[in-house]
Write a protein that holds these residues in place. Structure first.
Motif, PDB file in Angstrom:
ATOM      1  N   LEU A 181      -3.784  -1.129  14.762  1.00 50.64           N
ATOM      2  CA  LEU A 181      -2.440  -0.552  14.814  1.00 50.64           C
ATOM      3  C   LEU A 181      -2.388   0.895  14.356  1.00 50.64           C
ATOM      4  CD1 LEU A 181      -0.421  -3.579  13.371  1.00 50.64           C
ATOM      5  CD2 LEU A 181      -0.975  -3.076  15.757  1.00 50.64           C
ATOM      6  N   ASP A 220       7.970  -5.393  10.627  1.00 52.43           N
ATOM      7  CA  ASP A 220       6.581  -5.382  11.097  1.00 52.43           C
ATOM      8  C   ASP A 220       5.553  -5.492   9.973  1.00 52.43           C
ATOM      9  OD1 ASP A 220       7.463  -5.108  13.681  1.00 52.43           O
ATOM     10  OD2 ASP A 220       7.218  -2.929  13.735  1.00 52.43           O
ATOM     11  N   ARG A 271      -0.172   6.685  13.856  1.00 46.98           N
ATOM     12  CA  ARG A 271      -0.027   5.947  15.110  1.00 46.98           C
ATOM     13  C   ARG A 271      -0.741   6.663  16.262  1.00 46.98           C
ATOM     14  NH1 ARG A 271       1.148   0.999  13.313  1.00 46.98           N
ATOM     15  NH2 ARG A 271       3.383   0.546  13.026  1.00 46.98           N
ATOM     16  N   SER A 303      -4.667  -5.932   9.842  1.00 45.75           N
ATOM     17  CA  SER A 303      -4.453  -5.480  11.216  1.00 45.75           C
ATOM     18  C   SER A 303      -5.736  -5.224  11.987  1.00 45.75           C
ATOM     19  CB  SER A 303      -3.630  -4.191  11.213  1.00 45.75           C
ATOM     20  OG  SER A 303      -4.385  -3.132  10.635  1.00 45.75           O
ATOM     21  N   SER A 323       1.297  -6.049   9.923  1.00 42.26           N
ATOM     22  CA  SER A 323       0.629  -4.746   9.890  1.00 42.26           C
ATOM     23  C   SER A 323      -0.414  -4.608   8.798  1.00 42.26           C
ATOM     24  CB  SER A 323       1.672  -3.633   9.718  1.00 42.26           C
ATOM     25  OG  SER A 323       2.584  -3.622  10.789  1.00 42.26           O
TER      26      SER A 323
END
Length: 419
Positions: A169, A158, A144, A165, A162
């Motif tokens: 992300l 999520d 992240r 993506s 995800s």
């Protein structure tokens, strides 16, 4: 960790039509180094096998290549999954699985592409009952913006947003894929399938094998080649008004037939038949552009008529067009979200100006039918045209705002297509 300074070096995508504008490319050797890089930089994008045809992977910051991370394929027979790490290419993963008696349910036409990049852009193989490659993902491990490493598994809130993506992300450093026991596939090629037959028997044609590809130049001659990939020893001996090929064929005029997967109906391991091209050869021609539009299955015949009407206009740019089918899924930005689709794939000459001059005409005909462009290939549509095509578009934007509010993983491509 190796660094390439792009102020003094030229690096391009696979096709050579895009020069990366990032400040530098970093090649970390551990996941921890990836985490430190992401946490330290204001703008980062992951760089995979470079088989995208736009600036989707570029950034005005730092590109992080996973090429130097160790690649492993760890099978869990109990859960029938395999954890794949690093910048793993499908061809390498397939060989490792085959050696352990396992297989993937489907493959794209190129074994050279990275698993993470293919999944992130919704890349697919073919087959009425086969979902895109992303549907085989059971879990993702993602770095992240703050450098933290998170695991997102199927069934979690999520997850469906995800998988496909667009790299918006985080940096995916590992994936867990569904696998099944190994199997064999045989491939047969037929030539000369007339348009009247295609239109009248379209459903039967695409259901005639595990994976079906129709190759055409949109002329009056119809579909020049039909590639049928059947599991085991199955497969038709004859095919409507088409004739069986008497020798191995390449879908591109003058293409090296040594580069394509085995044909003539001889069964062999799944990894040597589901792809169109062999891992040890340059796929397709190399110097080319690609576009693809995925049309809802029930509008496929209308889309065929649209493209036949544009045939003369696109002929000077077109190397070949391929039609394939993909099953519906629940992944928010997947081009087959919520509906079975037919993919209209264009292999173009590497003429950037010429291709982008004809794309608006193609989109004018196909987007009103519900067609969605492949995220990793050339298209002209922007966020205003794309948002209505994806029922969960707004949900993805909200997820992105929550995960990456400072747009660490943002770039000009995402600005165009997400707004």
């Amino acid at each position: 960790m190796t660094t390439i300074d792009l102020s003094s070096a030229v690096e391009t995508n696979w096709a050579g039509n895009h020069r990366y504008r990032a400040r530098r490319i970093e090649h970390p050797r551990t996941v921890e180094q990836v985490q430190h890089l992401v946490a330290a930089e204001p703008r980062v994008r992951a760089l995979g096998s470079r088989h995208s045809f736009t600036d989707i992977t570029d950034t005005d910051g730092v590109l992080v290549s996973l090429a130097d991370l160790p690649t492993t394929v760890e099978v869990d027979a109990g859960s029938r999954t395999a954890r794949v790490t690093g910048l793993a290419a499908y061809g390498d993963v397939a060989r490792a699985l085959q050696a352990q008696g396992w297989a993937l349910p489907n493959l794209a036409s190129l074994p050279h592409i990275s698993v993470a990049g293919a999944v992130a852009t919704g890349t697919h193989g073919s087959g009425d009952r086969n979902g895109s490659l992303a549907t085989a993902v059971a879990a993702l491990e993602v770095v992240r913006p703050d450098g933290s490493l998170v695991r997102i598994a199927r069934g979690e809130p999520d997850f469906d947003g995800s998988v496909v993506s667009l790299g918006a992300l985080g940096v995916v450093v590992a994936l867990t894929l569904d696998v099944e026991p190994t199997y064999t596939v045989n491939q047969r090629v037929f030539t000369g399938l007339g348009w009247d037959t295609v239109v009248e028997h379209y459903d039967a044609i695409t259901a005639s094998a595990y994976s079906v590809s129709l190759f055409t130049h949109w002329g009056d001659g119809g579909v020049e080649q039909v590639w049928l990939k059947s599991r085991g020893d199955d497969g038709p001996a004859d095919f409507h008004d088409a004739l069986p090929a008497g020798a191995t064929m390449h879908m591109l005029d003058g293409g090296d037939t040594r580069a394509v997967s085995a044909q003539l109906g001889e069964p062999g391991p799944w990894l040597d038949r589901l792809t169109h091209f062999r891992m040890e050869f340059t796929p397709s021609r190399g110097e080319e552009l690609q576009s693809e539009y995925l049309v809802p299955r029930d509008r496929a015949v209308e889309a065929i008529e649209v493209m036949r009407g544009l045939g003369e206009r696109i002929a000077p740019l077109l190397q070949v067009c391929e039609l394939r089918t993909v099953a519906a899924d629940d992944l928010w930005l997947s081009s087959s979200y919520g509906t079975d689709v037919t993919a209209f794939h264009f292999t173009w000459n590497r003429d950037v100006d010429g291709v982008y001059a004809v794309l608006p005409a193609i989109e004018e005909g196909l987007l009103p039918l519900g067609a969605r462009p492949h995220w990793g290939k050339c298209f002209a549509a922007d966020a205003g045209a794309l948002a209505p095509l994806y029922p969960r578009f707004g949900d993805f934007l909200a997820l992105r705002d929550r995960v990456d509010p400072d747009r660490v993983f943002g770039n000009t491509f995402l600005d165009r297509v997400l707004g």
